[in-house]
Design a protein around this motif. Structure first.
Motif: not given
Length: 252
Positions: A92-101, A146-153
């Protein structure tokens, strides 16, 4: 209603979701192997996330899409309440990205190999060389637009509250002078908290709030600290009141 919902999960939703996960994984693996990684690395995952949430009849609310500029790359930072964060952002974000996992996710059957083929970024902390490889790949991804999604916790919350943020993603954003896009997730902890992994899903609305980007005003430690603090405050401001305030996360 609770037991009716569990019966629906057991007999209908969960079998379909397992089959759908295998189909999507194979679609990504084959598609990325044949080329067109931008398409196959994003859209099947988007369909996967949307289908999982909709099959489980979870209401979704998204606010703030106007805060994302077209064709702008972001380091996207979100709080990490639970497993459903992934389905919500993917779907549901609606934006292409890569995950940092976490690199351990590579071991998940089908899904892990699909993530590898679609060039998601596995965070590997098993020594300095592995850490450097992780950030080199993240840097190359962001330099490519590209955008990058991270969970900084760094890990899911045990309480629904936010833990401390780690600096790595903010240092990357500073080095490349990219905006940071804060996301607040609500509801994921109520649906399946970390203490109930792989058990029944609890029906609960889930929401995604997209805050205004935080742009660089300089470069170096001072601006990294400023943007990390502003990002933390923005995400915290969007949390439901019962989950506001810092609570220490045991595995941070």
């Amino acid at each position: 209603m609770k037991y009716l919902y569990r019966t629906y999960q057991l007999l209908f939703a969960l079998p379909l979701l397992l089959i759908w996960t295998v189909i999507i994984s194979l679609m990504v693996i084959i598609g990325c192997s044949l080329g067109g990684g931008h398409f196959w690395g994003y859209y099947p995952g988007k369909w996967w996330g949307q289908t999982i949430i909709r099959l489980l009849l979870l209401p979704v609310k998204v606010e703030g899409r106007e805060n994302m500029k077209k064709n702008e790359s972001y380091v996207i930072a979100a709080n990490h309440q639970g497993a459903f964060d992934i389905f919500l952002i993917f779907g549901f974000l609606g934006r292409q990205f890569k995950w940092m996992m976490k690199y351990q996710l590579r071991k998940i059957p089908f899904v892990g190999f699909a993530c590898e083929k679609s060039h998601q970024i596995f965070v590997d902390k098993r020594g300095p060389r592995k850490v450097k490889e992780t950030y080199d790949k993240a840097r190359a991804t962001l330099c490519g637009g590209m955008s990058l999604v991270v969970f900084p916790e760094g890990a899911r919350s045990f309480t629904g509250h936010m833990g401390k943020f780690r600096r790595g993603a903010f240092m990357l954003a500073d080095e490349l002078q990219l905006p940071i896009l804060p996301l607040t997730i609500n509801g994921s902890f109520n649906i399946m908290p970390r203490t109930r992994d792989c058990k029944w899903v609890t029906w609960h609305p889930i929401s995604l709030t997209i805050h205004k980007p935080i742009y660089p005003e300089g470069q170096g430690a001072e601006d990294i600290n400023r943007r990390m603090s502003e990002c933390y405050d923005a995400i915290m401001s969007g949390l439901d009141k019962e989950y506001q305030g810092y609570v220490e996360n045991p595995d941070q």
